[in-house]
Every structure is written in structure tokens, then in C-alpha cells.
Design an enzyme around this catalytic site. Structure first.
Site, PDB file in Angstrom:
ATOM      1  N   HIS A  31       0.836  -1.204   0.000  1.00 34.17           N
ATOM      2  CA  HIS A  31       0.000   0.000   0.000  1.00 34.17           C
ATOM      3  C   HIS A  31       0.867   1.250   0.000  1.00 34.17           C
ATOM      4  O   HIS A  31       2.057   1.189   0.251  1.00 34.17           O
ATOM      5  CB  HIS A  31      -0.955   0.016   1.212  1.00 34.17           C
ATOM      6  CG  HIS A  31      -0.264   0.155   2.537  1.00 34.17           C
ATOM      7  ND1 HIS A  31       0.031  -0.927   3.333  1.00 34.17           N
ATOM      8  CD2 HIS A  31       0.164   1.242   3.217  1.00 34.17           C
ATOM      9  CE1 HIS A  31       0.619  -0.513   4.440  1.00 34.17           C
ATOM     10  NE2 HIS A  31       0.714   0.806   4.390  1.00 34.17           N
ATOM     11  N   HIS A  86       3.459  11.750  -6.159  1.00 34.29           N
ATOM     12  CA  HIS A  86       2.077  11.563  -6.596  1.00 34.29           C
ATOM     13  C   HIS A  86       1.771  10.085  -6.760  1.00 34.29           C
ATOM     14  O   HIS A  86       2.665   9.251  -6.831  1.00 34.29           O
ATOM     15  CB  HIS A  86       1.818  12.303  -7.913  1.00 34.29           C
ATOM     16  CG  HIS A  86       2.574  11.749  -9.077  1.00 34.29           C
ATOM     17  ND1 HIS A  86       3.844  12.161  -9.405  1.00 34.29           N
ATOM     18  CD2 HIS A  86       2.249  10.792  -9.989  1.00 34.29           C
ATOM     19  CE1 HIS A  86       4.268  11.500 -10.465  1.00 34.29           C
ATOM     20  NE2 HIS A  86       3.314  10.653 -10.843  1.00 34.29           N
ATOM     21  N   GLU A 132      -1.995  11.193 -10.805  1.00 29.87           N
ATOM     22  CA  GLU A 132      -1.832  11.169 -12.254  1.00 29.87           C
ATOM     23  C   GLU A 132      -2.797  10.169 -12.865  1.00 29.87           C
ATOM     24  O   GLU A 132      -2.950   9.060 -12.364  1.00 29.87           O
ATOM     25  CB  GLU A 132      -0.397  10.759 -12.599  1.00 29.87           C
ATOM     26  CG  GLU A 132      -0.086  10.744 -14.062  1.00 29.87           C
ATOM     27  CD  GLU A 132       1.362  10.372 -14.354  1.00 29.87           C
ATOM     28  OE1 GLU A 132       1.722  10.361 -15.528  1.00 29.87           O
ATOM     29  OE2 GLU A 132       2.125  10.080 -13.399  1.00 29.87           O
ATOM     30  N   GLU A 140      -3.755   3.567   1.758  1.00 34.71           N
ATOM     31  CA  GLU A 140      -4.043   3.721   3.186  1.00 34.71           C
ATOM     32  C   GLU A 140      -4.213   5.206   3.487  1.00 34.71           C
ATOM     33  O   GLU A 140      -3.318   6.004   3.234  1.00 34.71           O
ATOM     34  CB  GLU A 140      -2.882   3.161   4.010  1.00 34.71           C
ATOM     35  CG  GLU A 140      -3.031   3.388   5.503  1.00 34.71           C
ATOM     36  CD  GLU A 140      -1.753   3.029   6.239  1.00 34.71           C
ATOM     37  OE1 GLU A 140      -1.774   2.055   7.004  1.00 34.71           O
ATOM     38  OE2 GLU A 140      -0.735   3.730   6.038  1.00 34.71           O
TER      39      GLU A 140
END
Length: 121
Positions: free
Chosen positions: A7, A74, A116, A55
């Protein structure tokens, strides 16, 4: 040794607002939640398309927005219908940067994190 992604974490100021954004903008849904003393962790899923999770960490007493610095970090998500996604995000008013020459654009979440958006190859 082999490592694999589990994650990514983002700290959020308003958990409800963030959950709504990620559901509405990207279709991510809550997979599980962990409540701790003074914090809540919520793991979001793309519904099993990938095992990767996002998360969201919510610190209960936090009142000030997070300092994202230059915000050069990002997330990136692919989408099967790029044009429909772009129109959807345009209507939401969350597109913060576009690069038509590269065929990508970015949206911004309620805390200012950039995501993105790329067409699936």
C-alpha cells in the site's frame, strides 16, 4: 529476496471528505479499517483489479493541513476510458494539471495530493 507493493499512505485532514473524493473520483472503496487511540487507518481498494491499496491515515486531533512541501510525490492510476474519466474529473473540478502532449493529466484530492491519470495501454 523479493519485495512487492502492499500500500501507499496519505495523511488526510477530513476522513469523510477524503473517502467521498476517492469513491467519486476514482471508484476506490473501503476494504478495511483500523481504529487506534487517536487515529484511524482506512485501506481503499480498486475492487480487486490490483492487490495494491491506498491507506488513508486520519489523526483525530489534527486541525492544521499537512505541509506537502513541493508536492512532487504523486500516485498514478490507469483508466480504461481516458476521455470519460477526463470529462468526469473536469465536472468534479479536480483537474489541477494537464499535459495533452503526453496524454496525461493530474487531479488533486482534498488535501492537495496529486493523482496522475493515464490511459491503460
Amino acid at each position: 529476496m523479493k519485495f512487492h507493493f502492499l500500500h501507499n499512505n496519505l495523511n488526510v485532514l477530513d476522513l469523510g471528505k477524503s473517502l467521498k473524493f476517492y469513491k467519486d473520483a476514482l471508484g476506490l472503496t473501503e476494504k478495511r479499517r483500523l481504529e487506534g487511540e487517536g487515529f484511524t487507518l482506512v485501506y481503499l481498494s480498486d475492487g480487486g483489479i490490483t492487490p495494491h491499496e491506498l491507506e488513508l491515515t486520519y489523526i483525530h486531533d489534527r486541525k492544521e493541513p499537512y505541509n506537502l512541501g513541493d508536492n512532487e510525490i504523486h500516485l498514478a492510476l490507469g483508466v480504461d476510458d481516458f476521455d470519460a474519466a477526463h470529462e468526469h474529473h473536469k465536472k468534479m473540478g479536480c483537474i489541477c494539471y494537464e499535459n495533452p502532449a503526453m496524454g496525461i493529466y493530474f487531479i488533486s484530492d482534498p488535501d492537495g495530493y496529486w493523482i496522475e491519470i493515464l490511459p491503460n495501454k
